[in-house]
Design a protein around this motif. Structure first.
Motif, PDB file in Angstrom:
ATOM      1  N   ILE A   1       0.835  -1.204   0.000  1.00 56.81           N
ATOM      2  CA  ILE A   1       0.000   0.000   0.000  1.00 56.81           C
ATOM      3  C   ILE A   1       0.871   1.256   0.000  1.00 56.81           C
ATOM      4  CG2 ILE A   1      -1.589   1.377   1.413  1.00 56.81           C
ATOM      5  CD1 ILE A   1      -2.970  -1.225   2.203  1.00 56.81           C
ATOM      6  N   LYS A   2       1.897   1.259   0.795  1.00 59.99           N
ATOM      7  CA  LYS A   2       2.807   2.413   0.853  1.00 59.99           C
ATOM      8  C   LYS A   2       3.441   2.683  -0.506  1.00 59.99           C
ATOM      9  CE  LYS A   2       6.811   4.229   3.359  1.00 59.99           C
ATOM     10  NZ  LYS A   2       7.824   3.960   4.435  1.00 59.99           N
ATOM     11  N   GLN A   3       3.886   1.621  -1.180  1.00 55.00           N
ATOM     12  CA  GLN A   3       4.511   1.771  -2.489  1.00 55.00           C
ATOM     13  C   GLN A   3       3.504   2.259  -3.526  1.00 55.00           C
ATOM     14  OE1 GLN A   3       7.663   1.450  -2.675  1.00 55.00           O
ATOM     15  NE2 GLN A   3       8.167   1.363  -4.847  1.00 55.00           N
ATOM     16  N   ALA A   4       2.267   1.739  -3.462  1.00 52.45           N
ATOM     17  CA  ALA A   4       1.227   2.142  -4.413  1.00 52.45           C
ATOM     18  C   ALA A   4       0.857   3.611  -4.243  1.00 52.45           C
ATOM     19  CB  ALA A   4      -0.010   1.260  -4.241  1.00 52.45           C
ATOM     20  N   ARG A   5       0.774   4.067  -2.995  1.00 51.02           N
ATOM     21  CA  ARG A   5       0.451   5.468  -2.716  1.00 51.02           C
ATOM     22  C   ARG A   5       1.553   6.401  -3.231  1.00 51.02           C
ATOM     23  NH1 ARG A   5      -4.823   6.152  -2.195  1.00 51.02           N
ATOM     24  NH2 ARG A   5      -5.713   5.270  -0.303  1.00 51.02           N
ATOM     25  N   LEU A   6       2.771   5.913  -3.192  1.00 49.59           N
ATOM     26  CA  LEU A   6       3.907   6.728  -3.633  1.00 49.59           C
ATOM     27  C   LEU A   6       3.758   7.129  -5.094  1.00 49.59           C
ATOM     28  CD1 LEU A   6       6.756   7.836  -2.892  1.00 49.59           C
ATOM     29  CD2 LEU A   6       7.682   5.665  -3.721  1.00 49.59           C
ATOM     30  N   VAL A   7       3.270   6.211  -5.930  1.00 48.32           N
ATOM     31  CA  VAL A   7       3.142   6.513  -7.364  1.00 48.32           C
ATOM     32  C   VAL A   7       1.723   6.898  -7.767  1.00 48.32           C
ATOM     33  CG1 VAL A   7       5.116   5.114  -8.039  1.00 48.32           C
ATOM     34  CG2 VAL A   7       2.866   4.035  -7.873  1.00 48.32           C
ATOM     35  N   GLY A   8       0.725   6.439  -7.014  1.00 49.29           N
ATOM     36  CA  GLY A   8      -0.668   6.714  -7.385  1.00 49.29           C
ATOM     37  C   GLY A   8      -1.183   8.053  -6.915  1.00 49.29           C
ATOM     38  N   GLY A   9      -0.562   8.605  -5.900  1.00 46.63           N
ATOM     39  CA  GLY A   9      -0.982   9.907  -5.394  1.00 46.63           C
ATOM     40  C   GLY A   9      -2.342   9.857  -4.722  1.00 46.63           C
ATOM     41  N   PHE A  10      -2.959  11.045  -4.613  1.00 45.79           N
ATOM     42  CA  PHE A  10      -4.211  11.177  -3.871  1.00 45.79           C
ATOM     43  C   PHE A  10      -5.448  10.913  -4.729  1.00 45.79           C
ATOM     44  CE2 PHE A  10      -3.707  15.251  -5.913  1.00 45.79           C
ATOM     45  CZ  PHE A  10      -5.006  15.606  -6.263  1.00 45.79           C
ATOM     46  N   SER A  11      -5.290  10.930  -6.056  1.00 50.18           N
ATOM     47  CA  SER A  11      -6.469  10.945  -6.924  1.00 50.18           C
ATOM     48  C   SER A  11      -7.029   9.567  -7.253  1.00 50.18           C
ATOM     49  CB  SER A  11      -6.135  11.668  -8.239  1.00 50.18           C
ATOM     50  OG  SER A  11      -5.130  10.978  -8.964  1.00 50.18           O
ATOM     51  N   LEU A  12      -6.289   8.489  -6.934  1.00 52.87           N
ATOM     52  CA  LEU A  12      -6.744   7.142  -7.254  1.00 52.87           C
ATOM     53  C   LEU A  12      -7.162   6.396  -6.001  1.00 52.87           C
ATOM     54  CD1 LEU A  12      -4.050   6.001  -9.873  1.00 52.87           C
ATOM     55  CD2 LEU A  12      -6.394   6.715 -10.333  1.00 52.87           C
ATOM     56  N   LEU A  13      -8.329   5.750  -6.077  1.00 55.10           N
ATOM     57  CA  LEU A  13      -8.751   4.887  -4.984  1.00 55.10           C
ATOM     58  C   LEU A  13      -7.860   3.652  -4.940  1.00 55.10           C
ATOM     59  CD1 LEU A  13     -12.644   4.986  -5.331  1.00 55.10           C
ATOM     60  CD2 LEU A  13     -11.251   6.115  -3.587  1.00 55.10           C
ATOM     61  N   LEU A  14      -7.704   3.105  -3.746  1.00 57.67           N
ATOM     62  CA  LEU A  14      -6.865   1.935  -3.551  1.00 57.67           C
ATOM     63  C   LEU A  14      -7.712   0.789  -3.003  1.00 57.67           C
ATOM     64  CD1 LEU A  14      -4.084   0.629  -3.517  1.00 57.67           C
ATOM     65  CD2 LEU A  14      -3.640   1.747  -1.334  1.00 57.67           C
ATOM     66  N   ASP A  15      -7.832  -0.280  -3.798  1.00 53.08           N
ATOM     67  CA  ASP A  15      -8.631  -1.452  -3.460  1.00 53.08           C
ATOM     68  C   ASP A  15      -7.671  -2.599  -3.159  1.00 53.08           C
ATOM     69  OD1 ASP A  15     -10.459  -3.568  -3.342  1.00 53.08           O
ATOM     70  OD2 ASP A  15     -11.633  -2.857  -5.039  1.00 53.08           O
ATOM     71  N   VAL A  16      -7.790  -3.211  -1.981  1.00 58.45           N
ATOM     72  CA  VAL A  16      -6.853  -4.256  -1.556  1.00 58.45           C
ATOM     73  C   VAL A  16      -7.606  -5.553  -1.269  1.00 58.45           C
ATOM     74  CG1 VAL A  16      -5.088  -4.915   0.111  1.00 58.45           C
ATOM     75  CG2 VAL A  16      -5.306  -2.523  -0.581  1.00 58.45           C
ATOM     76  N   GLU A  17      -7.145  -6.639  -1.869  1.00 58.48           N
ATOM     77  CA  GLU A  17      -7.736  -7.951  -1.646  1.00 58.48           C
ATOM     78  C   GLU A  17      -7.124  -8.591  -0.394  1.00 58.48           C
ATOM     79  OE1 GLU A  17      -8.523 -11.035  -4.947  1.00 58.48           O
ATOM     80  OE2 GLU A  17      -6.678 -11.738  -3.983  1.00 58.48           O
ATOM     81  N   VAL A  18      -7.995  -9.069   0.497  1.00 54.82           N
ATOM     82  CA  VAL A  18      -7.528  -9.713   1.726  1.00 54.82           C
ATOM     83  C   VAL A  18      -8.221 -11.065   1.895  1.00 54.82           C
ATOM     84  CG1 VAL A  18      -7.058  -7.490   2.822  1.00 54.82           C
ATOM     85  CG2 VAL A  18      -9.275  -8.606   3.181  1.00 54.82           C
ATOM     86  N   ARG A  19      -7.602 -11.933   2.707  1.00 57.89           N
ATOM     87  CA  ARG A  19      -8.132 -13.290   2.875  1.00 57.89           C
ATOM     88  C   ARG A  19      -8.582 -13.585   4.304  1.00 57.89           C
ATOM     89  NH1 ARG A  19      -2.908 -16.315   1.340  1.00 57.89           N
ATOM     90  NH2 ARG A  19      -2.156 -14.538   2.553  1.00 57.89           N
TER      91      ARG A  19
END
Length: 291
Positions: free
Chosen positions: A183-201
């Protein structure tokens, strides 16, 4: 409601490519009928009520061939077969050049819209107040039409491509080491404008994803009472601290929809509305000359 104005500038060249694929060389059968002006009736057939979807693409096929289409059923309306859906006018050879391309597209797009509406209506009937969405499991080169059909059917088309929303699935997380690090790495390149959806088990993984700042938590392979309990506990725990949505996906069918369409989750995403759907049967019949 018409969604034609949503379509990107690239959609008309796609229609051109469909026509080029279907007639890459000589039109031998078209030579037989020639350029006499004719009128053709589009019939919606089959044996169940259906939702009409894909009319802009159908019209564009024939527009590129110099023909005109007059619609008798509005896009998004449900019609009962057999129904005279539209009339197409133009040269006989051009009517036949566009026939199969237009019918194939309309059959699939309408099939997706019909299934989407059915699933949404079923979920609503069960008291579900959340979002019914499709998935990215679409046909390469035909995604625009399939996503369009979902919209006409009244559901959310979900993300259109890898650039539309950041979705971290099991392979992303396993490859990077942990949910928090991914998540930290994704936020670094995705910025504030993209939603972040994470699959969990599991509940523990969901808790970690919420703590790390995920916007949407996809509860994979969590079903039934466990799904309800996990969603309730985590919403109670994080109430007033984090904003997030719960999504459930995978192995959803009409027969188990009632157990999955629960208001403890916010999004129910399923590929059953666009994969292996029954196409709607249409036919285009050239009318005999009055002479």
């Amino acid at each position: 409601m018409s969604y034609e104005h949503l379509l990107p500038p690239s959609w008309k060249p796609q229609v051109t490519a469909w026509l080029a694929e279907d007639t890459p060389s000589f039109d031998y059968a078209g030579f037989v009928v020639g350029d006499v002006e004719r009128e053709a009736f589009l019939f919606g057939k089959g044996d169940v009520p259906a939702v009409l979807a894909g009319s802009p693409f159908f019209t564009e096929v024939f527009k590129q061939l110099g023909c005109q289409v007059e619609w008798h059923v509005k896009e998004g309306d449900t019609f009962t077969p057999v129904k005279h859906v539209a009339t197409v006018r133009g040269r006989a050879r051009h009517l036949l050049l566009g026939e199969r391309v237009a019918l194939n597209m309309l059959a699939r797009c309408s099939g997706i819209a019909t299934k989407s509406k059915r699933v949404k209506d079923l979920a609503t009937g069960y008291g579900f107040k959340g979002i019914i969405a499709g998935t990215r499991k679409t046909t390469p080169g035909f995604r625009l039409v399939e996503k369009y059909g979902m919209l006409v059917g009244g559901i959310d088309p979900h993300r259109h491509d890898l650039s539309s929303m950041i979705m971290l699935k099991d392979n992303h997380i396993w490859s990077h080491g942990s949910i928090t690090a991914a998540i930290k790495q994704a936020r670094l390149v995705g910025g504030f404008s993209l939603l972040l959806d994470v699959e969990v088990r599991s509940e523990a993984e969901a808790d970690e994803a919420i703590d790390a700042g995920a916007d949407i938590i996809m509860l994979d392979n969590i079903e039934g009472d466990e799904l309800v309990d996990v969603a309730r506990r985590l919403k109670d725990k994080w109430r007033g601290q984090r904003k997030f949505l719960f999504e459930t996906s995978g192995n959803i069918t009409e027969s188990n929809l009632q157990t999955r369409a629960i208001n403890e989750v916010d999004i129910l995403s399923t590929s059953m509305v666009h994969q292996s759907v029954q196409h709607i049967d249409f036919s285009l019949k050239i009318q005999k000359s009055a002479n």
